[in-house]
Write an enzyme that holds these catalytic residues in place. Structure first.
Site, PDB file in Angstrom:
ATOM      1  N   TYR A  90      -6.863   3.742   3.868  1.00  0.00           N
ATOM      2  CA  TYR A  90      -5.605   3.039   4.128  1.00  0.00           C
ATOM      3  C   TYR A  90      -5.837   1.824   5.006  1.00  0.00           C
ATOM      4  CZ  TYR A  90      -0.721   2.470   5.653  1.00  0.00           C
ATOM      5  OH  TYR A  90       0.533   1.978   5.924  1.00  0.00           O
ATOM      6  N   GLN A  92       0.814  -1.203   0.000  1.00  0.00           N
ATOM      7  CA  GLN A  92       0.000   0.000   0.000  1.00  0.00           C
ATOM      8  C   GLN A  92       0.854   1.262   0.000  1.00  0.00           C
ATOM      9  OE1 GLN A  92      -3.130   0.440  -0.483  1.00  0.00           O
ATOM     10  NE2 GLN A  92      -2.988   2.665  -0.223  1.00  0.00           N
ATOM     11  N   GLU A  93       1.960   1.257   0.750  1.00  0.00           N
ATOM     12  CA  GLU A  93       2.759   2.460   0.919  1.00  0.00           C
ATOM     13  C   GLU A  93       3.522   2.850  -0.344  1.00  0.00           C
ATOM     14  OE1 GLU A  93       3.036   4.674   3.128  1.00  0.00           O
ATOM     15  OE2 GLU A  93       2.155   3.868   4.959  1.00  0.00           O
ATOM     16  N   SER A  94       4.199   1.893  -0.963  1.00  0.00           N
ATOM     17  CA  SER A  94       5.127   2.241  -2.046  1.00  0.00           C
ATOM     18  C   SER A  94       4.927   1.452  -3.320  1.00  0.00           C
ATOM     19  CB  SER A  94       6.560   2.024  -1.562  1.00  0.00           C
ATOM     20  OG  SER A  94       6.790   0.634  -1.326  1.00  0.00           O
TER      21      SER A  94
END
Length: 442
Positions: free
Chosen positions: A413, A306-308
């Site tokens: 998120y 999800q982050e990168s």
């Protein structure tokens, strides 16, 4: 300070007096000075009625009550907003807050209708399922248990291994409902295996351990891989990138995988698709970091995805760096606490970034009593914000709290990371490995 200066500007009059008075109220609200913000918003309504600033002021007046946990006041104020501004600028967000305010002030009949309306008009299926879960909760509180159980079962079946499905399964377990399988069983049969080879010089770079360079080289030679398997080009690319201990390009290729292949459990016909969409790059580094941090390695991959999107060089507008998108100051503090040598230039190093991100996840879990959902929310929004919001949601459960989070980014998120976690867990261990969501907020 901004609030006071804007108020001085408003007192001077002029064409922008309404805007300045509104901005003064917003600044007071952002500074958590509700005693000043509320009358300032009210002043905009009184002095500048029927302007766009009155629209904004009435919405933010109601939102101020919600952010402070004054849910009855918020419910009344949002009712007034939608009555006065049926086509207002903040109509959609007002409808969301209004439904939650009625739910949290225990006006269950009205909350149930408002939540069903939100579910019916949601922009995507997962958001609709999240609202359906809360509508079912309102129905339960209103005495309609059979309807609630049926709605939760529908969500669990129709959105397998998603965040709403995890919540629905937890509700079914709590109230004695029949819990459906986590996902439909795999189709029988298997695809013909394909023997994919890395084209030169990608193969040489991989053999000597230069997988980052091999990933870039393979991207330039994808056509050669596809040419050998013209009817299964995406399968071939997924298999080729799976040989490298990287995930950036594989994640992009996975966008071409038909979503239908993920609606049944991984098996002979679709396991390759599952592993392409949910890859596990940097395997040794992730498992070492997860072990050191005492967390599930699947959680590390879930956050990283999800982050990168598995890009070790990712840099956000907020200065977050690398695979786990760490702010430099967070990384420095985490490294210091763990006595790990560190400087900011190391944040693009996969092993260092993964280790510090995993340790920070452990810190967030410890801060929030082991609650993974709250830890994930804190990883995104910061622990101070989560603590503050929890204080305004006393007596509520996790599903209600998540939807009441003021940041739209953090709400989404949490849903996406926990959905990732459910799928990675299923890939590793099947139905019994799917995490159970704890609804109680201690």
């Amino acid at each position: 300070e901004a609030a006071l200066v804007y108020r001085q500007c408003a007192n001077m009059g002029g064409q922008r007096a309404a805007e300045h008075l509104f901005l003064s109220a917003r600044a007071f609200s952002r500074a958590d000075r509700d005693a000043d913000a509320v009358p300032a918003f009210q002043s905009v309504l009184q002095k500048h009625a029927k302007t766009i600033w009155a629209d904004q002021a009435e919405f933010h007046l109601a939102r101020t009550h919600a952010l402070a946990g004054r849910w009855k006041d918020a419910a009344f104020a949002f009712d007034e907003y939608v009555k006065h501004w049926p086509n207002g600028k903040e109509k959609r967000e007002a409808e969301r807050y209004r439904a939650l305010a009625h739910l949290m002030s225990r006006n269950d009949k009205k909350a149930r209708k408002l939540l069903e309306d939100l579910a019916g008009s949601a922009e995507d299926a997962i958001t609709a399922a999240r609202w359906t879960n809360l509508a079912a909760l309102a129905a339960l509180r209103d005495g309609d248990k059979l309807h609630a159980l049926a709605r939760w079962a529908e969500v669990a079946r129709s959105r397998p291994l998603s965040y709403p499905a995890l919540i629905a399964r937890a509700r079914l377990k709590e109230h004695g409902g029949t819990i459906p399988p986590a996902i439909e069983p795999a189709e029988s049969g298997a695809l013909e295996p394909i023997a994919v080879e890395l084209p030169p010089p990608t193969d040489m770079l991989h053999r000597i351990g230069f997988d980052a360079e091999a990933e870039e080289m393979l991207r330039e030679r994808e056509a050669a891989v596809i040419a050998k398997f013209p009817t299964r080009g995406t399968d071939a690319l997924c298999a080729a990138y799976a040989m490298l201990d990287r995930g950036k390009r594989r994640y992009r290729v996975a966008q071409q995988v038909p979503q239908q292949l993920l609606t049944t459990a991984p098996g002979g016909k679709n396991r390759g698709a599952w592993e392409c969409v949910f890859p596990r790059p940097y395997d040794a580094a992730v498992r070492e970091a997860a072990s050191a941090a005492r967390i599930d390695p699947s959680l590390v991959w879930s956050v990283m995805r999800q982050e990168s999107a598995f890009d070790p060089d990712a840099l956000s507008p907020a200065r977050a760096v690398g695979l786990m998108q760490l702010l430099p100051e967070t990384a420095r503090a985490t490294a210091a606490a763990a006595k790990i040598p560190h400087d900011d230039s190391k944040l693009t190093s996969p092993a260092q970034n993964i280790m510090l991100g995993s340790l920070y996840l452990r810190e967030m879990q410890d801060t929030f009593g082991g609650n993974v959902a709250l830890a994930v929310a804190a990883y995104n929004a910061g622990p101070e914000a989560i603590q503050r919001w929890l204080g305004h949601a006393k007596g509520e459960t996790l599903d209600v709290f998540v939807e009441a989070i003021p940041y739209v980014e953090t709400r989404g998120y949490v849903a996406r990371v926990l959905g990732n976690l459910a799928r990675y867990s299923y890939l590793d261990g099947g139905e019994t490995a799917v995490p159970a969501i704890g609804l109680e907020l201690k």
